[in-house]
Design a protein around this motif. Structure first.
Motif, PDB file in Angstrom:
ATOM      1  N   ALA A 127       0.827  -1.196   0.000  1.00  0.00           N
ATOM      2  CA  ALA A 127       0.000   0.000   0.000  1.00  0.00           C
ATOM      3  C   ALA A 127       0.870   1.258   0.000  1.00  0.00           C
ATOM      4  O   ALA A 127       0.507   2.277  -0.565  1.00  0.00           O
ATOM      5  N   ILE A 130       3.006   2.706  -3.832  1.00  0.00           N
ATOM      6  CA  ILE A 130       2.660   3.704  -4.847  1.00  0.00           C
ATOM      7  C   ILE A 130       3.090   5.113  -4.421  1.00  0.00           C
ATOM      8  O   ILE A 130       3.816   5.782  -5.148  1.00  0.00           O
TER       9      ILE A 130
ATOM     10  N   SER B 294      -3.440  -4.377  -7.335  1.00  0.00           N
ATOM     11  CA  SER B 294      -3.016  -3.002  -7.096  1.00  0.00           C
ATOM     12  C   SER B 294      -1.685  -2.723  -7.784  1.00  0.00           C
ATOM     13  O   SER B 294      -1.518  -1.718  -8.478  1.00  0.00           O
ATOM     14  N   TYR B 295      -0.754  -3.676  -7.632  1.00  0.00           N
ATOM     15  CA  TYR B 295       0.561  -3.519  -8.262  1.00  0.00           C
ATOM     16  C   TYR B 295       0.422  -3.475  -9.773  1.00  0.00           C
ATOM     17  O   TYR B 295       1.043  -2.647 -10.454  1.00  0.00           O
ATOM     18  N   ALA B 298      -0.898  -0.161 -11.064  1.00  0.00           N
ATOM     19  CA  ALA B 298       0.015   0.961 -10.876  1.00  0.00           C
ATOM     20  C   ALA B 298       1.303   0.814 -11.698  1.00  0.00           C
ATOM     21  O   ALA B 298       1.856   1.799 -12.164  1.00  0.00           O
ATOM     22  N   GLY B 309      -4.627   2.115  -8.603  1.00  0.00           N
ATOM     23  CA  GLY B 309      -3.856   1.202  -7.749  1.00  0.00           C
ATOM     24  C   GLY B 309      -3.941   1.617  -6.289  1.00  0.00           C
ATOM     25  O   GLY B 309      -4.096   0.782  -5.400  1.00  0.00           O
ATOM     26  N   ALA B 313      -5.321  -0.359  -2.967  1.00  0.00           N
ATOM     27  CA  ALA B 313      -4.506  -0.475  -1.759  1.00  0.00           C
ATOM     28  C   ALA B 313      -5.257   0.041  -0.543  1.00  0.00           C
ATOM     29  O   ALA B 313      -5.125  -0.523   0.555  1.00  0.00           O
TER      30      ALA B 313
END
Lengths: 283, 339
Positions: A127, A130, B294-295, B298, B309, B313
């Motif tokens: 998390a 990013i 999510s990865y 992104a 993403g 998360a």
């Protein structure tokens, strides 16, 4: 059946179960090492060859000379070592100071800080990936080992403080008070009295931080694109993607990556348990 | 003012000139009240900059459209505020439901298997003689210590379709038994990584293998902390083994179990490294869990969607923090020192 015979059978069954657990746990690791030392014709076969016979150094030699990608594996081991050792040394300083604060002083935000430590440990690193990626890009640390070092200090610090705190608490406060009465200053008391007594705990905590950083995959994968700066986990992933059939070489590289962790792990496994279960086990 | 109180307060606020002289020689220039804050400051700054601020940023980004132009090092374009759009596309995507299903099913199965196997091994270790016990502990340490990257790679090799040990082992089963259990007898060339369900089967085996040692060793430590008098008393009263476990062992180990359950859930909910390597990156969308999805949004494609993403998360983090609260409460309850 008489009770004596029954007890003996019970003991044999327990020991057999112990051996079964041992084999289940150890076999994959053994197989990794064994494959690394097998010649190719013993690797790519549908029959089961328990030992490399005779053992061959070909794969190990190849990852050191021809390497993974264009670079010898030394490069990646070195990158990993640089990142892990720097993060550990920096982290140890911060952790020792913070642990001393929460273990030796009562102050207003102490409980809040301890709870904060627990909560931030639970936030998934994915998390943070990013926002940290954009931050690192913006300040120009993308593709630099320094960026990885800084991030690993942050990732390992909460657990390090949490664990080190118990070691500081264990040092009797009277020793520091005695030094203080003898006229020692704050720094001298800390450096000459507290530090030597906390040092073993600091070593254990640092080893955990080292293992975590050495194994760290997702940040190294995202923040580094220059192959010369890959750490071991990313180099392994690259190796698997590039030469997916060179199992001998892949296993040799995996073995090299696992050895330092295994050694460190056996040194500190006891403390790992007490650190993680953190006081839940109390008579 | 007495001598002792002066000492306790670190020599500050003294009135006698003779003491003021000593203060100067050991002075750190800090008032005693400020000392803990000064010690805490560097560590707190690290946590604030590297963990807390990014958490805030993650939430902020999840309400924005962030792509390549917004993350350029030089002169980045400002990100457009899109409100709840990212969350709407997350919840509206079929990938959300498949990733959530993969995340939850994997976590439940893995946590259950890890805890059951770990507890059984912990009880076994307690019963074994000292030599045998040490032998088994050293063995399970090997599984525990293997780095996640190496774990995934080794299990990929063990489940290799042509030269893998697992297919060889399955071929050893008597044909009749194998057909009865799995509906087939020939396992040569069985590919394990093409299908999402078999891929997750391997992932479960790999993660359980690596995480049961921690549970076993923790349970063993807990068992060792239970006073043996309790067991002697139970034995004298003629309690059966099952009843002793239910009435003595389990209640006393309950705090250990609750911590182990929560830690295992947290670790297994966000499994990334092993899945990434076993699934071979982000190409197999059907195999995504929330972390990998999510990865992939992104960083996976040529047009990164960092806002989307981040929204995924956030969803994952909220789920995890809810579970974490249980853990934090447990710790605060059991650690007297924290207050």
């Amino acid at each position: 059946m008489n009770p004596l015979a029954r007890r003996r059978i019970g003991r044999i069954a327990l020991n057999a179960a112990g051996v079964a657990v041992f084999l289940f746990a150890v076999f994959p690791v053994y197989w990794m090492v064994a494959t690394a030392f097998k010649p190719n014709d013993q690797i790519f076969t549908t029959s089961f060859i328990p030992f490399p016979s005779p053992p061959s150094m070909d794969h190990v030699q190849r990852v050191f000379t021809k390497g993974v990608g264009e670079l010898p594996i030394w490069q990646y081991l070195l990158n990993s070592a640089i990142v892990a050792l720097s993060a550990v040394v920096l982290g140890a300083v911060f952790a020792l100071l913070a642990a001393t604060a929460v273990a030796r002083f009562r102050f207003r935000f102490r409980t809040s800080f301890l709870i904060l430590l627990l909560i931030v440990q639970m936030v998934p690193a994915e998390a943070l990936l990013i926002p940290l990626f954009t931050m690192v890009k913006r300040i120009g640390l993308y593709d630099q080992l320094l960026g990885l070092i800084v991030i690993n200090v942050g990732l390992t610090l909460p657990f390090s403080v949490w664990m080190l705190r118990t070691f500081v608490v264990a040092v009797p406060k009277e020793l520091e008070e005695a030094a203080w009465i003898d006229g020692a200053g704050r720094f001298t008391t800390f450096w000459r009295v507290l530090f030597p007594l906390v040092a073993p705990g600091l070593v254990a905590t640092s080893i955990f931080a080292f293992i975590t950083t050495w194994n760290e995959f997702v940040f190294a994968l995202t923040l580094i694109s220059d192959q010369g700066k890959y750490t071991m986990p990313v180099a392994l992933k690259f190796f698997v993607g590039q030469r997916s059939t060179d199992w001998g070489g892949i296993m040799a590289a995996s073995t090299l990556m696992t050895i330092p962790v295994l050694v460190f792990f056996l040194l500190v496994q006891r403390r790992m348990v007490s650190g993680l279960v953190a006081g839940a086990v109390k008579g | 003012m007495t001598q002792t109180s002066t000492l306790a307060r670190g020599g500050a606020d003294t009135s006698a000139p003779s003491r003021r002289g000593r203060k100067r020689t050991r002075g750190s220039g800090l008032s005693p009240k400020a000392v803990p804050y000064a010690l805490l400051l560097p560590g707190f700054l690290v946590i604030a900059v590297l963990l807390l601020y990014p958490m805030y940023q993650m939430i902020e980004m999840s309400f924005h459209k962030v792509g390549l132009r917004q993350i350029k090092a030089v002169n980045p374009a400002p990100a457009d505020f899109v409100g709840l759009d990212n969350y709407e596309s997350v919840l509206g995507s079929p990938l959300f439901w498949s990733s959530l299903r993969n995340t939850v099913v994997f976590a439940l199965v893995t946590v259950a298997l890890t805890l059951v196997l770990g507890t059984l091994v912990g009880l076994l270790l307690d019963k074994l003689g000292p030599k045998m016990s040490t032998f088994v502990v050293v063995g399970i340490m090997a599984a525990w210590a293997t780095p996640p990257t190496a774990q995934a790679i080794v299990w990929k090799w063990l489940f290799d379709s042509d030269a893998g040990v697992v297919n060889w082992l399955l071929n050893l089963l008597p044909d009749g038994l194998s057909r009865l259990l799995f509906g087939r007898s020939d396992w040569s060339g069985q590919p394990w990584f093409n299908d999402t369900s078999t891929l997750y089967l391997v992932l479960i085996v790999a993660v359980v293998w690596a995480s049961f040692p921690f549970v076993a060793v923790s349970v063993l430590a807990g068992l060792k902390s239970i006073p043996s008098e309790l067991y002697e008393a139970a034995k004298m009263d003629g309690s059966s083994a099952a009843r002793t476990f239910r009435r003595i062992t389990f209640p006393l180990l309950k705090p250990v179990f609750s911590v182990l359950v929560v830690l295992s859930i947290i670790w297994d909910f966000k499994v990334f490294t092993q899945l990434y390597l076993l699934a071979g990156g982000t190409t197999n969308r059907d195999a995504f869990n929330l972390s990998l999805w999510s990865y992939a949004e992104a960083f996976g494609g040529s047009s990164p969607k960092l806002g989307l993403g981040a929204a995924i998360a956030v969803v994952l983090t909220v789920i995890l923090l809810l579970i974490t609260l249980v853990y934090v409460r447990q710790i605060v309850k059991t650690e007297d020192d924290i207050r």
